[in-house]
Design a protein around this motif. Sequence first.
Motif, PDB file in Angstrom:
ATOM      1  N   UNK A  37      50.340  23.008  60.535  1.00  0.00           N
ATOM      2  CA  UNK A  37      49.624  21.862  61.154  1.00  0.00           C
ATOM      3  C   UNK A  37      48.683  22.615  62.190  1.00  0.00           C
ATOM      4  N   UNK A  38      47.523  23.104  61.602  1.00  0.00           N
ATOM      5  CA  UNK A  38      46.677  23.896  62.539  1.00  0.00           C
ATOM      6  C   UNK A  38      45.747  23.070  63.370  1.00  0.00           C
ATOM      7  N   UNK A  39      46.017  21.732  63.024  1.00  0.00           N
ATOM      8  CA  UNK A  39      44.794  20.736  63.535  1.00  0.00           C
ATOM      9  C   UNK A  39      45.666  20.163  65.001  1.00  0.00           C
ATOM     10  N   UNK A  40      46.686  20.900  65.243  1.00  0.00           N
ATOM     11  CA  UNK A  40      47.483  20.429  66.588  1.00  0.00           C
ATOM     12  C   UNK A  40      46.786  20.993  67.587  1.00  0.00           C
ATOM     13  N   UNK A  41      46.358  20.029  68.771  1.00  0.00           N
ATOM     14  CA  UNK A  41      45.552  20.957  69.760  1.00  0.00           C
ATOM     15  C   UNK A  41      46.648  21.800  70.856  1.00  0.00           C
ATOM     16  N   UNK A  42      46.308  22.943  71.332  1.00  0.00           N
ATOM     17  CA  UNK A  42      46.879  23.682  72.225  1.00  0.00           C
ATOM     18  C   UNK A  42      46.180  23.788  73.714  1.00  0.00           C
ATOM     19  N   UNK A  43      47.321  23.891  74.476  1.00  0.00           N
ATOM     20  CA  UNK A  43      46.714  24.094  75.723  1.00  0.00           C
ATOM     21  C   UNK A  43      47.898  25.175  76.314  1.00  0.00           C
ATOM     22  N   UNK A  44      47.255  26.585  76.792  1.00  0.00           N
ATOM     23  CA  UNK A  44      48.072  27.405  77.169  1.00  0.00           C
ATOM     24  C   UNK A  44      47.696  27.839  78.475  1.00  0.00           C
ATOM     25  N   UNK A  45      48.557  27.526  79.579  1.00  0.00           N
ATOM     26  CA  UNK A  45      48.216  27.500  80.993  1.00  0.00           C
ATOM     27  C   UNK A  45      48.617  28.941  81.806  1.00  0.00           C
ATOM     28  N   UNK A  46      48.155  29.231  82.555  1.00  0.00           N
ATOM     29  CA  UNK A  46      48.630  30.608  83.304  1.00  0.00           C
ATOM     30  C   UNK A  46      49.021  30.140  84.707  1.00  0.00           C
ATOM     31  N   UNK A  47      50.133  30.371  85.129  1.00  0.00           N
ATOM     32  CA  UNK A  47      50.840  29.872  86.518  1.00  0.00           C
ATOM     33  C   UNK A  47      50.934  31.160  87.306  1.00  0.00           C
ATOM     34  N   UNK A  48      50.533  31.113  88.542  1.00  0.00           N
ATOM     35  CA  UNK A  48      50.400  32.002  89.402  1.00  0.00           C
ATOM     36  C   UNK A  48      52.017  32.310  90.040  1.00  0.00           C
ATOM     37  N   UNK A  49      52.281  33.482  90.239  1.00  0.00           N
ATOM     38  CA  UNK A  49      53.822  33.946  90.540  1.00  0.00           C
ATOM     39  C   UNK A  49      53.815  34.848  91.650  1.00  0.00           C
ATOM     40  N   UNK A  50      52.775  35.178  92.067  1.00  0.00           N
ATOM     41  CA  UNK A  50      52.892  36.351  93.129  1.00  0.00           C
ATOM     42  C   UNK A  50      52.650  35.709  94.655  1.00  0.00           C
ATOM     43  N   UNK A  51      53.568  36.257  95.333  1.00  0.00           N
ATOM     44  CA  UNK A  51      53.552  35.791  96.774  1.00  0.00           C
ATOM     45  C   UNK A  51      52.282  36.204  97.443  1.00  0.00           C
ATOM     46  N   UNK A  52      51.561  34.843  98.101  1.00  0.00           N
ATOM     47  CA  UNK A  52      50.229  35.032  98.461  1.00  0.00           C
ATOM     48  C   UNK A  52      49.909  36.010  99.463  1.00  0.00           C
ATOM     49  N   UNK A  53      50.814  36.442 100.270  1.00  0.00           N
ATOM     50  CA  UNK A  53      50.341  37.583 101.222  1.00  0.00           C
ATOM     51  C   UNK A  53      50.321  38.845 100.574  1.00  0.00           C
ATOM     52  N   UNK A  54      51.271  39.157  99.338  1.00  0.00           N
ATOM     53  CA  UNK A  54      51.329  40.193  98.584  1.00  0.00           C
ATOM     54  C   UNK A  54      50.108  40.187  97.900  1.00  0.00           C
ATOM     55  N   UNK A  55      49.567  39.296  97.345  1.00  0.00           N
ATOM     56  CA  UNK A  55      48.156  39.173  96.721  1.00  0.00           C
ATOM     57  C   UNK A  55      47.164  39.538  97.449  1.00  0.00           C
ATOM     58  N   UNK A  56      47.277  39.036  98.741  1.00  0.00           N
ATOM     59  CA  UNK A  56      46.154  39.285  99.655  1.00  0.00           C
ATOM     60  C   UNK A  56      46.005  40.525 100.139  1.00  0.00           C
ATOM     61  N   UNK A  57      47.086  41.192 100.471  1.00  0.00           N
ATOM     62  CA  UNK A  57      47.186  42.794 100.602  1.00  0.00           C
ATOM     63  C   UNK A  57      46.776  43.600  99.661  1.00  0.00           C
TER      64      UNK A  57
END
Length: 410
Positions: free
Chosen positions: A350-370
Amino acid sequence: MTEHLDTVDRIIAEDTPRLIEVFKDLHRNPELGFAEVRTARIIAQALTDLGFTVTTGIGRTGVVATLDNGPGPVVMYRADMDALAMTEATGLDWASHDPMVGHMCGHDAHVTWMLGMARVLARTTDIWSGTAVLIGQPAEELISGAAAMIEEGLYDVAPKPEAFIAMHTTPVPVGLVAAVEGERMAGTDQLDIVFHGVGGHGSMPQLAKDPVLMAAQAVVGFQGIISRTVAPNETAVLTVSSIQAGSAYNVIPDRALLKVNLRWFNPHVREQLLTGIRAISTGIARSWDMPDELLPTITMAGGSTPLVNDAALTGRLATALGGILGEHNVVRQLPAVTGSEDCHLLKGPHQDVPLSYLMVGVADPQVYADAAAGGRLFPYAPHSPDYLVDLAAIPFGTRIASLAMLELLA
């Protein structure tokens, strides 16, 4: 969807303590591709308890669960289950109990998000209509699990979906989601290349034909394929990630194995890489005067085409999520990456099926900021020993999965 947001958030808030314990348990007990027996059992039991019709053993350890809630669209959602053959170095209280296997790519979070979303769907059947199809996929890291599920009858037990969602952790702050249309991830191939030789004593190499040296010459020779064959404006990656040969100091073995990984977007580039690998491998063996029956053996050990997000479906989800999270928390433009996936192979015929692949943030915001302040792109990368899913990402990812499914089933 917004009029039911309080209900969804209340269900997730009440379920968060359980979901965190599920996540920690999965993280402590990682399983490699096609060996996710315990993980599959947890998924199957949880979804059965919620009223889903569950089929196990599709693609060896794959799980397929459906919840039919009247007329409406069929929406498929996939969570991959497998871990990596590597040692964890996070120091977490819930770190892997297996020193050789670890969930260092977030698949434990993916499973947890799906189970949390399933509970939301089961408790909100009055606000949606259609059929939800949930997939626990094995062996994503092997780039083999999706194809195995198709081969073993996924669509004998599941209806054709009208939309398909998958999600993945990414080491950006919790609260961010990337919903980007178009080409997102590279195609990939995994190859086992065996160089055959003639074994002998390490003190008398003139009487042997050393496959270790052949393999070493190939590793160096392969690098010229990209630098001198592939056009500079094309994307291509060729990685030799493992060399396996021999077991003693003074024995020249009779075989050497290379494990090779390719990344590409253009099918023509893929053919250039494969052609170059074959030519170089064979040429090296010929230079050692190896007979035809002992020329290198090349085995394709899994692969996938580039992952492409459907523009209309991804735009719809981005707009819906932006209305709830705030537009500044939904990323709509990013360059494609050379990481790869096989979830889209679950479309099968069923190659006509539309796909949406989402990326979800998982890092602590302060760890990311540092990390950003220190000039680093991310605080840690997938497949690294210190990859970490912040616990705040468990309810957040569950919320994203739930809102995405309800948007398409409402």
